[in-house]
Design a protein around this motif. Structure first.
Motif, mmCIF file in Angstrom:
data_model
loop_
_atom_site.group_PDB
_atom_site.id
_atom_site.type_symbol
_atom_site.label_atom_id
_atom_site.label_comp_id
_atom_site.label_asym_id
_atom_site.label_seq_id
_atom_site.Cartn_x
_atom_site.Cartn_y
_atom_site.Cartn_z
ATOM 1 N N VAL A 132 0.843 -1.204 0.000
ATOM 2 C CA VAL A 132 0.000 0.000 0.000
ATOM 3 C C VAL A 132 0.877 1.253 0.000
ATOM 4 O O VAL A 132 0.587 2.233 -0.695
ATOM 5 C CB VAL A 132 -0.949 -0.008 1.213
ATOM 6 N N ALA A 133 1.966 1.233 0.773
ATOM 7 C CA ALA A 133 2.894 2.365 0.776
ATOM 8 C C ALA A 133 3.532 2.552 -0.604
ATOM 9 O O ALA A 133 3.757 3.687 -1.051
ATOM 10 C CB ALA A 133 3.968 2.161 1.836
ATOM 11 N N ALA A 134 3.825 1.448 -1.284
ATOM 12 C CA ALA A 134 4.407 1.535 -2.619
ATOM 13 C C ALA A 134 3.441 2.213 -3.590
ATOM 14 O O ALA A 134 3.860 3.023 -4.437
ATOM 15 C CB ALA A 134 4.775 0.147 -3.130
ATOM 16 N N ALA A 135 2.151 1.900 -3.473
ATOM 17 C CA ALA A 135 1.153 2.557 -4.324
ATOM 18 C C ALA A 135 1.107 4.053 -4.050
ATOM 19 O O ALA A 135 0.947 4.863 -4.970
ATOM 20 C CB ALA A 135 -0.220 1.928 -4.087
ATOM 21 N N TYR A 136 1.269 4.435 -2.786
ATOM 22 C CA TYR A 136 1.275 5.863 -2.443
ATOM 23 C C TYR A 136 2.492 6.563 -3.040
ATOM 24 O O TYR A 136 2.375 7.616 -3.663
ATOM 25 C CB TYR A 136 1.255 6.029 -0.924
ATOM 26 N N VAL A 137 3.660 5.991 -2.834
ATOM 27 C CA VAL A 137 4.900 6.618 -3.334
ATOM 28 C C VAL A 137 4.867 6.721 -4.852
ATOM 29 O O VAL A 137 5.289 7.737 -5.427
ATOM 30 C CB VAL A 137 6.125 5.811 -2.864
ATOM 31 N N ARG A 138 4.341 5.702 -5.512
ATOM 32 C CA ARG A 138 4.306 5.674 -6.974
ATOM 33 C C ARG A 138 3.430 6.786 -7.547
ATOM 34 O O ARG A 138 3.669 7.259 -8.661
ATOM 35 C CB ARG A 138 3.784 4.292 -7.412
ATOM 36 N N THR A 139 2.430 7.259 -6.795
ATOM 37 C CA THR A 139 1.434 8.172 -7.358
ATOM 38 C C THR A 139 1.414 9.554 -6.709
ATOM 39 O O THR A 139 0.582 10.382 -7.078
ATOM 40 C CB THR A 139 0.032 7.560 -7.207
ATOM 41 N N THR A 140 2.319 9.833 -5.785
ATOM 42 C CA THR A 140 2.254 11.098 -5.044
ATOM 43 C C THR A 140 3.573 11.861 -5.154
ATOM 44 O O THR A 140 4.607 11.366 -4.683
ATOM 45 C CB THR A 140 1.935 10.849 -3.565
ATOM 46 N N PRO A 141 3.561 13.066 -5.736
ATOM 47 C CA PRO A 141 4.788 13.877 -5.767
ATOM 48 C C PRO A 141 5.236 14.240 -4.356
ATOM 49 O O PRO A 141 4.425 14.337 -3.431
ATOM 50 C CB PRO A 141 4.358 15.131 -6.555
ATOM 51 N N VAL A 142 6.519 14.454 -4.205
ATOM 52 C CA VAL A 142 7.062 14.785 -2.887
ATOM 53 C C VAL A 142 6.461 16.081 -2.365
ATOM 54 O O VAL A 142 6.124 16.202 -1.182
ATOM 55 C CB VAL A 142 8.600 14.888 -2.965
ATOM 56 N N ARG A 143 6.284 17.068 -3.235
ATOM 57 C CA ARG A 143 5.712 18.346 -2.804
ATOM 58 C C ARG A 143 4.296 18.167 -2.278
ATOM 59 O O ARG A 143 3.890 18.824 -1.318
ATOM 60 C CB ARG A 143 5.728 19.349 -3.960
ATOM 61 N N ASP A 144 3.531 17.283 -2.907
ATOM 62 C CA ASP A 144 2.163 17.044 -2.438
ATOM 63 C C ASP A 144 2.153 16.369 -1.077
ATOM 64 O O ASP A 144 1.308 16.669 -0.225
ATOM 65 C CB ASP A 144 1.402 16.189 -3.453
ATOM 66 N N SER A 145 3.088 15.435 -0.869
ATOM 67 C CA SER A 145 3.177 14.778 0.445
ATOM 68 C C SER A 145 3.520 15.795 1.527
ATOM 69 O O SER A 145 2.931 15.791 2.618
ATOM 70 C CB SER A 145 4.243 13.676 0.412
ATOM 71 N N ARG A 146 4.457 16.669 1.213
ATOM 72 C CA ARG A 146 4.826 17.697 2.193
ATOM 73 C C ARG A 146 3.642 18.614 2.476
ATOM 74 O O ARG A 146 3.377 18.961 3.640
ATOM 75 C CB ARG A 146 6.005 18.495 1.668
ATOM 76 N N ALA A 147 2.941 19.029 1.438
ATOM 77 C CA ALA A 147 1.793 19.910 1.629
ATOM 78 C C ALA A 147 0.709 19.243 2.465
ATOM 79 O O ALA A 147 0.090 19.880 3.334
ATOM 80 C CB ALA A 147 1.228 20.332 0.268
ATOM 81 N N ALA A 148 0.467 17.954 2.217
ATOM 82 C CA ALA A 148 -0.561 17.241 2.971
ATOM 83 C C ALA A 148 -0.211 17.176 4.457
ATOM 84 O O ALA A 148 -1.062 17.403 5.326
ATOM 85 C CB ALA A 148 -0.736 15.836 2.407
ATOM 86 N N ILE A 149 1.044 16.875 4.752
ATOM 87 C CA ILE A 149 1.453 16.770 6.159
ATOM 88 C C ILE A 149 1.367 18.123 6.850
ATOM 89 O O ILE A 149 0.898 18.239 7.990
ATOM 90 C CB ILE A 149 2.868 16.187 6.244
ATOM 91 N N GLN A 150 1.787 19.200 6.177
ATOM 92 C CA GLN A 150 1.773 20.516 6.805
ATOM 93 C C GLN A 150 0.348 21.034 7.002
ATOM 94 O O GLN A 150 0.113 21.849 7.891
ATOM 95 C CB GLN A 150 2.597 21.501 5.974
ATOM 96 N N ARG A 151 -0.590 20.543 6.189
ATOM 97 C CA ARG A 151 -1.975 20.949 6.398
ATOM 98 C C ARG A 151 -2.659 20.111 7.466
ATOM 99 O O ARG A 151 -3.617 20.555 8.088
ATOM 100 C CB ARG A 151 -2.741 20.866 5.078
ATOM 101 N N LEU A 152 -2.170 18.901 7.664
ATOM 102 C CA LEU A 152 -2.752 18.045 8.699
ATOM 103 C C LEU A 152 -2.168 18.347 10.073
ATOM 104 O O LEU A 152 -2.855 18.196 11.087
ATOM 105 C CB LEU A 152 -2.533 16.572 8.346
#
Length: 234
Positions: free
Chosen positions: A108-128
């Motif tokens: 499941v983590a591999a599916a996330y990494v494959r489809t999510t840009p690093v900038r989007d991951s950072r933005a999601a964490i900073q908003r959460l």
């Protein structure tokens, strides 16, 4: 190593916060459901995640090839006995279920990494996570995603350089120490370069991040996350 690849799959179009919710809920469900029936259900969810990400299971497993041998060997080691009957299959059941659970979380983590840009991951964490703590966590995740492929590439280059200099003729401990020392030197060098680059770019606590917005296509992912959390509570 599995990294982000641009695409137009269903998972690519999801909000990263929805995908993070699925990951967290899936990991919690993996800890709660340890029976073969529960792991079968989680396996279906993991398979659907790979399908939504248009990621081949073989590709995901190949990216985890360094961890898979440990997951396979652990049940065997647990079942081996120093005396008769020498091998106890019943003792391998729980470790095997635990290995399967870890492997499913990896997929499941591999599916996330494959489809999510690093900038989007950072933005999601900073908003959460509000405040500077969220900025630190977001930046840390971004650095991990960007640095791991570079460190792995550096280690491969060190090994290739040693092989070109007949390093394969040395003892195993010497080869390991040379590769480790070379890898550490390059890692620290990259860290120094990163620190200099951050200072040169006036690293701030309020960077401009991509806009995130939930849409109707995120509803199935959020429903899966809620369903997994409900299964944990029940």
């Amino acid at each position: 190593m599995l990294t982000y690849e641009p695409g137009d799959s269903f998972a690519h179009r999801l909000d990263p916060r929805a995908k993070l919710a699925v990951q967290i809920a899936f990991a919690a469900a993996g800890l709660a459901h340890t029976t073969p029936v529960g792991l079968t259900a989680l396996g279906v969810v993991a398979a659907l995640s790979l399908v939504a990400a248009e990621t081949s299971p073989l590709s995901a497993l190949h990216s985890l090839r360094y961890a898979v041998p440990f997951l396979v060997v652990a049940p065997v080691v647990e079942a081996v006995r120093l005396g008769a009957p020498w091998f106890d299959p019943a003792a391998a059941v729980d470790p095997a279920l635990a290995s399967i659970r870890i492997l499913l979380v990896f997929l499941v983590a591999a599916a996330y990494v494959r489809t999510t840009p690093v900038r989007d991951s950072r933005a999601a964490i900073q908003r959460l996570v509000p405040g500077r703590l969220g900025v630190v966590l977001g930046m840390s995740v971004a650095l991990v995603f960007r640095f791991l492929p570079l460190v792995r590439r550096d280690l491969r280059r060190v090994r290739e350089a040693q092989a070109a200099r007949l390093g394969s003729e040395r003892r195993l401990d010497e080869r390991l120490s040379l590769v480790a020392a070379g890898g550490l030197r390059r890692a620290f060098g990259r860290a120094d370069s990163l620190a200099l680059a951050l200072r040169a770019r006036c690293f701030a606590w309020n960077p401009t991040l991509p806009t995130l917005q939930f849409t109707r296509r995120d509803v199935p992912a959020l429903a899966v996350a809620v369903g997994l959390l409900v299964s944990v509570a029940v």
